[in-house]
Design a protein around this motif. Structure first.
Motif, PDB file in Angstrom:
ATOM      1  N   MET A 154       0.830  -1.190   0.088  1.00 44.56           N
ATOM      2  CA  MET A 154      -0.046  -0.023   0.282  1.00 44.56           C
ATOM      3  C   MET A 154       0.739   1.097  -0.112  1.00 44.56           C
ATOM      4  N   TYR A 155       0.423   2.430  -0.581  1.00 45.94           N
ATOM      5  CA  TYR A 155       1.103   3.484  -0.572  1.00 45.94           C
ATOM      6  C   TYR A 155       1.316   4.312   0.731  1.00 45.94           C
ATOM      7  N   GLN A 156       2.797   4.700   0.814  1.00 50.57           N
ATOM      8  CA  GLN A 156       3.001   5.331   1.932  1.00 50.57           C
ATOM      9  C   GLN A 156       3.899   6.431   1.586  1.00 50.57           C
ATOM     10  N   PRO A 157       3.337   7.703   1.989  1.00 46.04           N
ATOM     11  CA  PRO A 157       4.126   9.217   1.608  1.00 46.04           C
ATOM     12  C   PRO A 157       5.563   9.133   2.042  1.00 46.04           C
ATOM     13  N   ARG A 158       6.420   9.652   1.473  1.00 47.02           N
ATOM     14  CA  ARG A 158       7.771   9.728   1.800  1.00 47.02           C
ATOM     15  C   ARG A 158       8.235  11.363   1.731  1.00 47.02           C
ATOM     16  N   THR A 159       9.254  11.566   2.229  1.00 48.87           N
ATOM     17  CA  THR A 159       9.693  13.085   2.185  1.00 48.87           C
ATOM     18  C   THR A 159      10.528  13.040   0.725  1.00 48.87           C
ATOM     19  N   MET A 160      10.257  14.054  -0.022  1.00 47.53           N
ATOM     20  CA  MET A 160      11.005  14.595  -1.298  1.00 47.53           C
ATOM     21  C   MET A 160      12.076  15.273  -0.977  1.00 47.53           C
ATOM     22  N   THR A 161      13.194  14.917  -1.629  1.00 45.36           N
ATOM     23  CA  THR A 161      14.318  15.740  -1.443  1.00 45.36           C
ATOM     24  C   THR A 161      14.204  17.004  -2.239  1.00 45.36           C
ATOM     25  N   ILE A 162      14.587  18.098  -1.446  1.00 51.57           N
ATOM     26  CA  ILE A 162      14.701  19.360  -1.798  1.00 51.57           C
ATOM     27  C   ILE A 162      15.511  19.661  -3.171  1.00 51.57           C
ATOM     28  N   PRO A 163      14.985  20.084  -4.152  1.00 53.31           N
ATOM     29  CA  PRO A 163      15.854  20.360  -5.528  1.00 53.31           C
ATOM     30  C   PRO A 163      16.565  21.394  -5.678  1.00 53.31           C
ATOM     31  N   GLU A 164      17.642  21.471  -6.036  1.00 52.82           N
ATOM     32  CA  GLU A 164      18.628  22.747  -6.206  1.00 52.82           C
ATOM     33  C   GLU A 164      18.008  23.434  -7.425  1.00 52.82           C
ATOM     34  N   ILE A 165      17.537  24.599  -7.219  1.00 55.31           N
ATOM     35  CA  ILE A 165      17.102  25.448  -8.335  1.00 55.31           C
ATOM     36  C   ILE A 165      18.032  26.344  -8.803  1.00 55.31           C
ATOM     37  N   GLN A 166      18.132  26.252 -10.104  1.00 58.92           N
ATOM     38  CA  GLN A 166      19.106  26.956 -10.956  1.00 58.92           C
ATOM     39  C   GLN A 166      18.572  28.154 -11.415  1.00 58.92           C
ATOM     40  N   PRO A 167      19.054  29.550 -11.549  1.00 55.81           N
ATOM     41  CA  PRO A 167      18.190  30.593 -12.049  1.00 55.81           C
ATOM     42  C   PRO A 167      17.656  30.600 -13.439  1.00 55.81           C
ATOM     43  N   GLU A 168      18.150  29.662 -14.278  1.00 55.00           N
ATOM     44  CA  GLU A 168      17.589  29.709 -15.536  1.00 55.00           C
ATOM     45  C   GLU A 168      16.191  28.581 -15.632  1.00 55.00           C
ATOM     46  N   LEU A 169      15.921  28.361 -14.352  1.00 50.90           N
ATOM     47  CA  LEU A 169      14.805  27.024 -14.249  1.00 50.90           C
ATOM     48  C   LEU A 169      13.624  27.889 -13.370  1.00 50.90           C
ATOM     49  N   LYS A 170      13.963  29.036 -12.615  1.00 49.95           N
ATOM     50  CA  LYS A 170      13.079  29.794 -12.097  1.00 49.95           C
ATOM     51  C   LYS A 170      11.510  29.418 -12.504  1.00 49.95           C
ATOM     52  N   ALA A 171      11.548  29.636 -13.878  1.00 54.73           N
ATOM     53  CA  ALA A 171      10.098  29.714 -14.461  1.00 54.73           C
ATOM     54  C   ALA A 171       9.391  28.243 -14.161  1.00 54.73           C
ATOM     55  N   TYR A 172      10.269  27.338 -14.378  1.00 57.54           N
ATOM     56  CA  TYR A 172       9.624  25.809 -14.220  1.00 57.54           C
ATOM     57  C   TYR A 172       9.308  25.698 -12.855  1.00 57.54           C
ATOM     58  N   TRP A 173      10.232  26.265 -11.614  1.00 57.82           N
ATOM     59  CA  TRP A 173       9.657  26.034 -10.333  1.00 57.82           C
ATOM     60  C   TRP A 173       8.650  26.999  -9.882  1.00 57.82           C
ATOM     61  N   ASP A 174       8.425  27.987 -10.640  1.00 58.22           N
ATOM     62  CA  ASP A 174       7.583  29.098 -10.361  1.00 58.22           C
ATOM     63  C   ASP A 174       6.093  28.452 -10.787  1.00 58.22           C
ATOM     64  N   ALA A 175       6.092  27.595 -12.103  1.00 56.44           N
ATOM     65  CA  ALA A 175       4.917  27.107 -12.387  1.00 56.44           C
ATOM     66  C   ALA A 175       4.522  26.000 -11.676  1.00 56.44           C
ATOM     67  N   ALA A 176       5.499  25.140 -11.042  1.00 62.80           N
ATOM     68  CA  ALA A 176       5.267  23.821 -10.414  1.00 62.80           C
ATOM     69  C   ALA A 176       4.728  24.344  -8.916  1.00 62.80           C
ATOM     70  N   ALA A 177       4.925  25.699  -8.355  1.00 63.32           N
ATOM     71  CA  ALA A 177       4.068  26.098  -7.386  1.00 63.32           C
ATOM     72  C   ALA A 177       2.845  26.174  -7.436  1.00 63.32           C
ATOM     73  N   GLU A 178       2.385  26.497  -8.779  1.00 69.05           N
ATOM     74  CA  GLU A 178       0.909  26.750  -9.294  1.00 69.05           C
ATOM     75  C   GLU A 178       0.522  25.328  -9.819  1.00 69.05           C
ATOM     76  N   ASP A 179       1.070  24.183  -9.710  1.00 63.39           N
ATOM     77  CA  ASP A 179       0.434  22.964 -10.043  1.00 63.39           C
ATOM     78  C   ASP A 179       0.452  23.158 -11.626  1.00 63.39           C
ATOM     79  N   LYS A 180       1.536  23.497 -12.405  1.00 57.97           N
ATOM     80  CA  LYS A 180       1.785  23.551 -13.855  1.00 57.97           C
ATOM     81  C   LYS A 180       3.240  22.965 -14.000  1.00 57.97           C
ATOM     82  N   LEU A 181       2.990  21.901 -14.969  1.00 58.28           N
ATOM     83  CA  LEU A 181       4.041  21.497 -15.854  1.00 58.28           C
ATOM     84  C   LEU A 181       4.517  22.019 -16.639  1.00 58.28           C
TER      85      LEU A 181
END
Length: 135
Positions: A1-28
């Motif tokens: 059965m599924y058990q949640p686990r802690t996800m590792t905090i990703p290292e955010i590079q400046p050129e990927l800021k838009a990617y992570w900002d969108a992820a905060a809004e549940d957008k891929l």
């Protein structure tokens, strides 16, 4: 059965800021080359197909199929997979919120966003995938 686990905090590079900002809004977001039209993931500055510097962020549908996966049988079991997005590129990701024993190659999945870190050190939302069961 599924058990949640802690996800590792990703290292955010400046050129990927838009990617992570969108992820905060549940957008891929994925990159698309403005010259050759190919989608690519992992997001990078140059198109891996034609080496053009002209790439743009596009919102992905957030659906795809499991290309391959592996279940880690640890204290808290988890699954790592390559998912082929409907747009074409494959991305490495976690498969979550399901019974890991029911996963299958070519299974349809959809994106979900999970927090990284923990209460003491929260991180950004990370795109993961879960089975897309038909209703």
């Amino acid at each position: 059965m599924y058990q949640p686990r802690t996800m590792t905090i990703p290292e955010i590079q400046p050129e990927l800021k838009a990617y992570w900002d969108a992820a905060a809004e549940d957008k891929l977001l994925i990159k698309q080359c403005d010259d050759c039209g190919q989608y690519h993931y992992y997001p990078r500055l140059l198109c891996p197909f034609c080496m053009s510097e002209k790439t743009s962020w596009r919102e992905a549908k957030g659906t795809g199929t499991i290309y391959t996966y592996s279940v880690m049988r640890r204290e808290v079991p988890y699954a790592i997979a390559f998912v082929t997005l409907d747009e074409g590129p494959r991305m490495m990701t976690n498969i979550v919120d399901c019974d890991l024993d029911t996963l299958q190659i070519e299974q349809r999945v959809k994106v979900v966003f999970k927090p990284s870190g923990d209460q003491d050190q929260p991180g950004p939302s990370v795109p993961c995938f879960t089975p897309a069961y038909l209703d």
